[in-house]
Design a protein around this motif. Structure first.
Motif, PDB file in Angstrom:
ATOM      1  N   GLY A  66       0.807  -1.212   0.000  1.00  0.00           N
ATOM      2  CA  GLY A  66       0.000   0.000   0.000  1.00  0.00           C
ATOM      3  C   GLY A  66       0.838   1.258   0.000  1.00  0.00           C
ATOM      4  O   GLY A  66       2.073   1.222  -0.095  1.00  0.00           O
ATOM      5  N   GLU A  67       0.147   2.385   0.104  1.00  0.00           N
ATOM      6  CA  GLU A  67       0.802   3.690   0.035  1.00  0.00           C
ATOM      7  C   GLU A  67       1.834   3.915   1.127  1.00  0.00           C
ATOM      8  O   GLU A  67       2.769   4.686   0.961  1.00  0.00           O
ATOM      9  CB  GLU A  67      -0.236   4.806   0.099  1.00  0.00           C
ATOM     10  CG  GLU A  67      -0.919   4.890   1.462  1.00  0.00           C
ATOM     11  CD  GLU A  67      -1.902   6.031   1.580  1.00  0.00           C
ATOM     12  OE1 GLU A  67      -1.654   6.914   2.424  1.00  0.00           O
ATOM     13  OE2 GLU A  67      -2.885   6.004   0.843  1.00  0.00           O
ATOM     14  N   ALA A  68       1.676   3.235   2.239  1.00  0.00           N
ATOM     15  CA  ALA A  68       2.572   3.449   3.377  1.00  0.00           C
ATOM     16  C   ALA A  68       3.613   2.341   3.528  1.00  0.00           C
ATOM     17  O   ALA A  68       4.244   2.229   4.576  1.00  0.00           O
ATOM     18  CB  ALA A  68       1.750   3.557   4.657  1.00  0.00           C
ATOM     19  N   ALA A  69       3.807   1.519   2.490  1.00  0.00           N
ATOM     20  CA  ALA A  69       4.745   0.394   2.594  1.00  0.00           C
ATOM     21  C   ALA A  69       6.123   0.883   3.017  1.00  0.00           C
ATOM     22  O   ALA A  69       6.621   1.893   2.530  1.00  0.00           O
ATOM     23  CB  ALA A  69       4.833  -0.335   1.261  1.00  0.00           C
ATOM     24  N   GLY A  70       6.710   0.174   3.972  1.00  0.00           N
ATOM     25  CA  GLY A  70       8.029   0.514   4.471  1.00  0.00           C
ATOM     26  C   GLY A  70       8.167   0.157   5.934  1.00  0.00           C
ATOM     27  O   GLY A  70       7.263  -0.400   6.552  1.00  0.00           O
ATOM     28  N   THR A  71       9.320   0.491   6.487  1.00  0.00           N
ATOM     29  CA  THR A  71       9.587   0.248   7.904  1.00  0.00           C
ATOM     30  C   THR A  71       9.737   1.591   8.599  1.00  0.00           C
ATOM     31  O   THR A  71      10.391   2.493   8.084  1.00  0.00           O
ATOM     32  CB  THR A  71      10.861  -0.598   8.075  1.00  0.00           C
ATOM     33  OG1 THR A  71      10.660  -1.848   7.410  1.00  0.00           O
ATOM     34  CG2 THR A  71      11.160  -0.865   9.541  1.00  0.00           C
ATOM     35  N   TYR A  72       9.147   1.701   9.765  1.00  0.00           N
ATOM     36  CA  TYR A  72       9.114   2.946  10.520  1.00  0.00           C
ATOM     37  C   TYR A  72       9.649   2.735  11.933  1.00  0.00           C
ATOM     38  O   TYR A  72       9.428   1.675  12.525  1.00  0.00           O
ATOM     39  CB  TYR A  72       7.667   3.453  10.651  1.00  0.00           C
ATOM     40  CG  TYR A  72       6.996   3.737   9.338  1.00  0.00           C
ATOM     41  CD1 TYR A  72       6.967   5.030   8.822  1.00  0.00           C
ATOM     42  CD2 TYR A  72       6.387   2.731   8.614  1.00  0.00           C
ATOM     43  CE1 TYR A  72       6.344   5.303   7.619  1.00  0.00           C
ATOM     44  CE2 TYR A  72       5.769   2.988   7.403  1.00  0.00           C
ATOM     45  CZ  TYR A  72       5.742   4.269   6.912  1.00  0.00           C
ATOM     46  OH  TYR A  72       5.133   4.537   5.713  1.00  0.00           O
ATOM     47  N   ASP A  73      10.304   3.741  12.453  1.00  0.00           N
ATOM     48  CA  ASP A  73      10.622   3.825  13.876  1.00  0.00           C
ATOM     49  C   ASP A  73       9.655   4.836  14.452  1.00  0.00           C
ATOM     50  O   ASP A  73       9.578   5.971  13.971  1.00  0.00           O
ATOM     51  CB  ASP A  73      12.064   4.286  14.105  1.00  0.00           C
ATOM     52  CG  ASP A  73      13.064   3.166  13.896  1.00  0.00           C
ATOM     53  OD1 ASP A  73      12.700   1.997  14.139  1.00  0.00           O
ATOM     54  OD2 ASP A  73      14.196   3.460  13.500  1.00  0.00           O
ATOM     55  N   CYS A  74       8.928   4.437  15.478  1.00  0.00           N
ATOM     56  CA  CYS A  74       7.851   5.272  16.025  1.00  0.00           C
ATOM     57  C   CYS A  74       8.071   5.559  17.501  1.00  0.00           C
ATOM     58  O   CYS A  74       8.654   4.753  18.231  1.00  0.00           O
ATOM     59  CB  CYS A  74       6.509   4.574  15.845  1.00  0.00           C
ATOM     60  SG  CYS A  74       6.116   4.211  14.116  1.00  0.00           S
ATOM     61  N   GLY A  75       7.570   6.684  17.925  1.00  0.00           N
ATOM     62  CA  GLY A  75       7.645   7.058  19.325  1.00  0.00           C
ATOM     63  C   GLY A  75       6.590   6.360  20.161  1.00  0.00           C
ATOM     64  O   GLY A  75       6.753   6.152  21.362  1.00  0.00           O
ATOM     65  N   TRP A  76       5.474   5.982  19.523  1.00  0.00           N
ATOM     66  CA  TRP A  76       4.363   5.361  20.229  1.00  0.00           C
ATOM     67  C   TRP A  76       3.601   4.464  19.274  1.00  0.00           C
ATOM     68  O   TRP A  76       3.342   4.848  18.133  1.00  0.00           O
ATOM     69  CB  TRP A  76       3.430   6.456  20.757  1.00  0.00           C
ATOM     70  CG  TRP A  76       2.193   5.959  21.407  1.00  0.00           C
ATOM     71  CD1 TRP A  76       2.047   5.620  22.721  1.00  0.00           C
ATOM     72  CD2 TRP A  76       0.918   5.739  20.800  1.00  0.00           C
ATOM     73  NE1 TRP A  76       0.753   5.199  22.951  1.00  0.00           N
ATOM     74  CE2 TRP A  76       0.045   5.269  21.782  1.00  0.00           C
ATOM     75  CE3 TRP A  76       0.441   5.879  19.504  1.00  0.00           C
ATOM     76  CZ2 TRP A  76      -1.277   4.944  21.528  1.00  0.00           C
ATOM     77  CZ3 TRP A  76      -0.885   5.556  19.241  1.00  0.00           C
ATOM     78  CH2 TRP A  76      -1.733   5.100  20.249  1.00  0.00           C
ATOM     79  N   THR A  77       3.270   3.253  19.688  1.00  0.00           N
ATOM     80  CA  THR A  77       2.427   2.360  18.889  1.00  0.00           C
ATOM     81  C   THR A  77       1.398   1.682  19.774  1.00  0.00           C
ATOM     82  O   THR A  77       1.611   1.504  20.977  1.00  0.00           O
ATOM     83  CB  THR A  77       3.238   1.249  18.181  1.00  0.00           C
ATOM     84  OG1 THR A  77       3.829   0.408  19.165  1.00  0.00           O
ATOM     85  CG2 THR A  77       4.300   1.830  17.271  1.00  0.00           C
ATOM     86  N   PHE A  78       0.283   1.304  19.153  1.00  0.00           N
ATOM     87  CA  PHE A  78      -0.742   0.540  19.849  1.00  0.00           C
ATOM     88  C   PHE A  78      -1.314  -0.471  18.869  1.00  0.00           C
ATOM     89  O   PHE A  78      -1.758  -0.111  17.781  1.00  0.00           O
ATOM     90  CB  PHE A  78      -1.857   1.444  20.382  1.00  0.00           C
ATOM     91  CG  PHE A  78      -2.879   0.701  21.181  1.00  0.00           C
ATOM     92  CD1 PHE A  78      -2.577   0.256  22.458  1.00  0.00           C
ATOM     93  CD2 PHE A  78      -4.119   0.429  20.648  1.00  0.00           C
ATOM     94  CE1 PHE A  78      -3.508  -0.449  23.203  1.00  0.00           C
ATOM     95  CE2 PHE A  78      -5.063  -0.277  21.387  1.00  0.00           C
ATOM     96  CZ  PHE A  78      -4.758  -0.714  22.666  1.00  0.00           C
ATOM     97  N   LEU A  79      -1.273  -1.749  19.228  1.00  0.00           N
ATOM     98  CA  LEU A  79      -1.760  -2.832  18.385  1.00  0.00           C
ATOM     99  C   LEU A  79      -2.899  -3.538  19.099  1.00  0.00           C
ATOM    100  O   LEU A  79      -2.741  -3.981  20.244  1.00  0.00           O
ATOM    101  CB  LEU A  79      -0.611  -3.811  18.099  1.00  0.00           C
ATOM    102  CG  LEU A  79      -0.911  -5.013  17.217  1.00  0.00           C
ATOM    103  CD1 LEU A  79      -1.326  -4.568  15.819  1.00  0.00           C
ATOM    104  CD2 LEU A  79       0.308  -5.909  17.139  1.00  0.00           C
TER     105      LEU A  79
END
Length: 93
Positions: A66-79
Motif C-alpha cells: 500500500g501507500e505506506a509500505a516501508g519500515t518505521y521507527d515510532c515514538g508510540w504504537t498501539f496494536l
C-alpha cells in the motif's frame, strides 16, 4: 589474564555468529502489517495506521503493501485486534 579475556571475547563473537546475531544486522519489526496508511504530521514525522497486523506494540513497524509500505521507527504504537495506530514515526526504509 589478557589472553583469557581475548579468548572469552572471541568465543562470544563465534557464538553470536553461530546463532545468527551478526553485528549491524537489523532487528525484526515489533509489528508487521499487511497494509496501512500514513499521514504527515510535520518535521518529517508521520502518523501511521496498519491493518492485518501481527506482533506486539513497540517502536518498530513494517507495512508490507500500500501507500505506506516501508519500515518505521515510532515514538508510540498501539496494536489491538490486528489494527495498529502509531505516532511520531519516521520512515527508515
Amino acid at each position: 589474564m589478557r589472553s583469557a579475556s581475548l579468548a572469552a571475547v572471541l568465543g562470544a563473537a563465534a557464538l553470536a555468529v553461530a546463532l545468527g546475531a551478526v553485528p549491524g544486522q537489523a532487528a525484526a519489526a515489533d509489528a508487521v502489517c499487511f497494509s496501512g496508511g500514513r499521514t504527515p504530521t510535520g518535521g518529517g514525522y508521520y502518523e501511521v495506521s496498519g491493518y492485518g497486523c501481527d506482533g506486539h506494540s513497540g517502536t518498530s513497524v513494517t507495512i508490507r503493501f500500500g501507500e505506506a509500505a516501508g519500515t518505521y521507527d515510532c515514538g508510540w504504537t498501539f496494536l489491538w485486534n490486528s489494527q495498529l495506530g502509531a505516532d511520531n514515526c519516521t520512515l527508515t526504509s
